[in-house]
Design a protein around this motif. Structure first.
Motif, PDB file in Angstrom:
ATOM      1  N   PHE A  22       0.853  -1.640   0.003  1.00 50.24           N
ATOM      2  CA  PHE A  22       0.397   0.253  -0.039  1.00 50.24           C
ATOM      3  C   PHE A  22       0.971   1.583  -0.423  1.00 50.24           C
ATOM      4  N   TYR A  23       2.411   1.158   0.272  1.00 44.75           N
ATOM      5  CA  TYR A  23       2.805   2.319   0.688  1.00 44.75           C
ATOM      6  C   TYR A  23       3.061   2.687  -0.778  1.00 44.75           C
ATOM      7  N   LYS A  24       4.122   1.196  -1.505  1.00 44.31           N
ATOM      8  CA  LYS A  24       3.900   1.567  -2.887  1.00 44.31           C
ATOM      9  C   LYS A  24       3.317   2.332  -4.016  1.00 44.31           C
ATOM     10  N   THR A  25       2.113   1.709  -4.055  1.00 45.53           N
ATOM     11  CA  THR A  25       1.034   2.022  -4.596  1.00 45.53           C
ATOM     12  C   THR A  25       0.601   3.333  -4.370  1.00 45.53           C
ATOM     13  N   ALA A  26       0.219   4.115  -2.918  1.00 48.41           N
ATOM     14  CA  ALA A  26       0.761   5.462  -2.817  1.00 48.41           C
ATOM     15  C   ALA A  26       1.669   6.445  -3.062  1.00 48.41           C
ATOM     16  N   VAL A  27       2.948   5.661  -3.593  1.00 52.65           N
ATOM     17  CA  VAL A  27       4.366   6.622  -3.821  1.00 52.65           C
ATOM     18  C   VAL A  27       3.545   6.746  -5.422  1.00 52.65           C
ATOM     19  N   TRP A  28       3.262   5.316  -6.410  1.00 50.68           N
ATOM     20  CA  TRP A  28       2.986   5.623  -7.098  1.00 50.68           C
ATOM     21  C   TRP A  28       1.896   6.553  -7.905  1.00 50.68           C
ATOM     22  N   LEU A  29       0.720   5.994  -7.242  1.00 50.79           N
ATOM     23  CA  LEU A  29      -0.568   7.281  -7.367  1.00 50.79           C
ATOM     24  C   LEU A  29       0.240   8.565  -7.059  1.00 50.79           C
ATOM     25  N   TYR A  30       0.800   9.099  -6.531  1.00 54.27           N
ATOM     26  CA  TYR A  30       1.218  10.739  -5.448  1.00 54.27           C
ATOM     27  C   TYR A  30       1.970  11.126  -6.705  1.00 54.27           C
ATOM     28  N   HIS A  31       3.175  10.260  -7.668  1.00 51.56           N
ATOM     29  CA  HIS A  31       4.113  10.695  -8.489  1.00 51.56           C
ATOM     30  C   HIS A  31       3.546  10.712 -10.080  1.00 51.56           C
ATOM     31  N   LEU A  32       2.660   9.907  -9.935  1.00 48.20           N
ATOM     32  CA  LEU A  32       1.594  10.387 -11.509  1.00 48.20           C
ATOM     33  C   LEU A  32       1.300  11.652 -12.130  1.00 48.20           C
TER      34      LEU A  32
END
Ligand code: SF4
Ligand code: SF4
Length: 608
Positions: A22-32
């Motif tokens: 969930f941390y990794k996914t949050a980072v990915w989405l944040y950096h879109l």
């Protein structure tokens, strides 16, 4: 419901995995990017979400695409993914029916038989015993196939498999242990309490005659929990991270998010979604024809993920896109490769390539492309055809060669390519033309996708088909067999398969080849590879020619100047561009011959 120390490895491993993911996914989405975030917001509450759920079920659980290409491999993946998913769902339902509660600790349904060894008398008791045993057997058959594949990959239809890194090994071996350990633990408990389904109950009874079950029960449940915990901890660092990441990929892709000209969050999601299944290895002409086994997309993506760049791997690729078509995850590997190449480029001066003269006004702009300049027979044929059709055209790069920018982008020089495209775009638009026709599939793709031109862009195969359908040119059908080669960028790259075939059917007898359309094999002349030697290129060309000549055609036809030039150097029969074939078959008003769909002219009269 109870607790026991042995559940700790499983619980801690699961907690670690969930937090990490969930941390990794949050980072990915944040950096879109801003554009991608808008696409995401628009997509979430639309039918695309439902489409994504369907795709997750079909691809991530049932592995439909792998099934289509290799049923045994598809079964292996499906039994592990779908079987385990159903086992978890059925286990939770069983636990909830037996002991209704708002929520159970996650370990309770997983170790249900340990905590409730004598569970009986609840609705569906027998059905659950059967279902749980059946699902376990289903998964174990997949584990057995996976084991067999490691030893004899060819038996499962794969000539080559990937080498495992140490974290992959750790995850793989713990995954293989999970289900045999579960079978053992449940069977031992069933043997002690005389319960269990057909498989666990029978195995428990059998084991009771061999070993002291009481002393084995606890270690068996520990082993099961440890295997689960170890797998969950190793998963984020191994290729098995593709399991949760592919779900994110499917949703974002359906919302219209793509890897564009720079490495982005989405690119990283694509990289993490690669399962390293190795399915992209066998279709690669570098592997099949040139014996080069270390550059395929699976290795390139692995290098990106673990930050171990290797120029040889990056550069030694034809960019033919066969791996894109083969990839069951739908990763556009050639885009990732082109971006990864940006790290190693050197600056060029795009202005140098540009003719400064203003473009005169005409209805149609014809653009031969750099390779078209080197194959004058193609450009001469196109001019003859356009004149015959009475077209008002201007040959934009007749006097001097102009690069469309794609070779630069393929080589990773994206900034320079963009600059060049801007200049070319102004030049094309200043003509006021309504149609841009090009003979080069690479130029066609880049004009269509990167230039954002407000006019119609056509490859010459489409243009010729249009002239034919409009009745502006007429052809005499010939008694000659033609094998058509789909150029990578025109076929796989742009999806143009039918127009050239329709045109050729009016000019001769179209014969089938061994690998057609999206399975077409690169000619070996690709500009996308700047390091491959002539010897290896010729091996790929020979391999491609073997596929084209399986029905012994009189002539090989293609619609890319580069393919034509490459094939012509190795072919034992004539190689022509479709424009040359059309020009030769043009019916002129002063022709004495009768125009007919069925009029057949002998092969020896078929002059180019
Ligand atoms: S790129 Fe696609 S086909 Fe190749 S290993 Fe990764 S997931 Fe498999
Ligand atoms: S693009 Fe073509 S040559 Fe490159 S890895 Fe994929 S299949 Fe092989």
């Amino acid at each position: 419901m109870g607790f026991d120390l042995f559940v700790i490895p499983f619980t801690a491993g699961l907690a670690f995995l969930l937090v990490w993911f969930f941390y990794k996914t949050a980072v990915w989405l944040y950096h879109l990017s801003r554009v991608d975030r808008i696409l995401l917001k628009r997509g979430i509450f639309s039918g695309k979400t439902i489409r994504s759920v369907k795709e997750v079920i079909l691809e991530s659980l049932l592995h439909r695409k792998i099934f289509r290409t290799n049923p045994l491999l598809g079964y292996m993946h499906m039994s592990l993914a779908f079987g385990w998913f159903l086992l978890i769902v059925a286990g939770n339902v069983e636990a909830m029916i037996y002991r209704p509660a708002a929520i159970h600790p996650p370990y309770y349904p997983i170790f249900f038989r340990f905590f409730e060894p004598e569970a009986a008398g609840f609705p569906g008791e027998k059905a659950f015993e059967f279902i749980m045993d059946f699902l376990l057997l289903f998964i174990l058959s997949g584990v057995a196939l996976a084991l067999f594949k490691r030893i004899r990959s060819r038996a499962l239809g794969m000539k080559k498999t990937t080498r495992l890194l140490w974290y992959d090994r750790l995850a793989l071996y713990s995954l293989w242990c999970i289900f045999p350990f579960r079978l053992l633990a449940e069977s031992v408990t069933s043997g002690i309490y005389q319960t269990g389904g057909v498989i666990t109950g029978s195995l428990g009874n059998f084991l009771s005659g061999l070993i002291p079950l009481q002393s084995f029960e606890y270690p068996a449940w520990w082993a099961y929990s440890l295997a689960l915990g170890l797998f969950f901890v190793a998963l984020p660092f191994s290729r098995y991270m593709h399991i949760p990441t592919e779900v994110v990929l499917i949703f974002l892709r359906n919302y219209g998010i793509r890897t564009r000209n720079a490495y982005s969050s989405f690119s990283e999601i694509e990289v993490y979604s690669c399962s390293r299944c190795g399915i992209c290895i066998d279709p690669c002409p570098m592997s099949a024809a040139a014996g080069i086994q270390n550059i395929q997309s699976v290795y390139m993506i692995r290098n990106i993920r673990y930050h171990t760049p290797d120029e040889d791997v990056l550069d030694n690729c034809l960019m033919c896109g066969r791996c894109n078509i083969a990839c069951p995850v739908g990763i556009i590997t050639t885009d990732l490769r082109a971006i990864a190449r940006t790290e190693e480029h050197f600056p060029v001066n795009p202005q140098r390539n540009i003719a400064a003269k203003p473009t005169p006004h005409h209805e149609v702009i014809y653009f031969a492309g750099c390779m078209g300049q080197l194959t004058p027979a193609v450009t001469q044929s196109m001019e003859a055809i356009m004149q015959q059709a009475g077209e008002d055209y201007f040959f934009l790069d007749k006097e001097e060669s102009i690069c469309c920018g794609r070779p630069l982008a393929l080589a990773g020089r994206i900034a320079e390519a963009k600059q060049l495209m801007e200049i070319n775009r102004d030049k094309i638009l200043s003509s006021g033309a309504r149609i841009l026709v090009t003979s080069c599939p690479i130029c066609y793709k880049v004009f269509r996708e990167e230039y954002h031109l407000p006019i119609t862009v056509m490859h010459h195969t489409q243009y010729l088909y249009r002239l034919l359908m409009q009745g502006r040119i007429r052809l005499r059908s010939r008694n000659i067999s033609l094998a058509y080669h789909d150029p990578c960028e025109l076929g796989r790259g742009s999806g143009i398969y039918e127009e050239p075939r329709q045109v050729l059917k009016h000019a001769g007898i179209l014969t089938p080849t061994a690998s057609e359309k999206e399975k077409s094999i690169c000619c070996g002349g690709s500009l996308g590879n700047t390091v491959l030697g002539q010897k290896k290129r010729r091996e790929i060309t020979k391999y491609s020619l073997e596929n084209l000549t399986i029905n012994n055609p009189d002539t090989i036809v293609t619609s890319c100047p580069l393919c034509k030039k490459t094939f012509a150097q190795s072919s034992d029969r004539p190689v022509r561009d479709i424009a040359e074939v059309v020009k030769s078959a043009l019916f002129r008003d002063n022709d004495n011959s009768r125009l007919s769909e069925n009029l057949m002219i002998p092969a020896e009269e078929f002059l180019f």
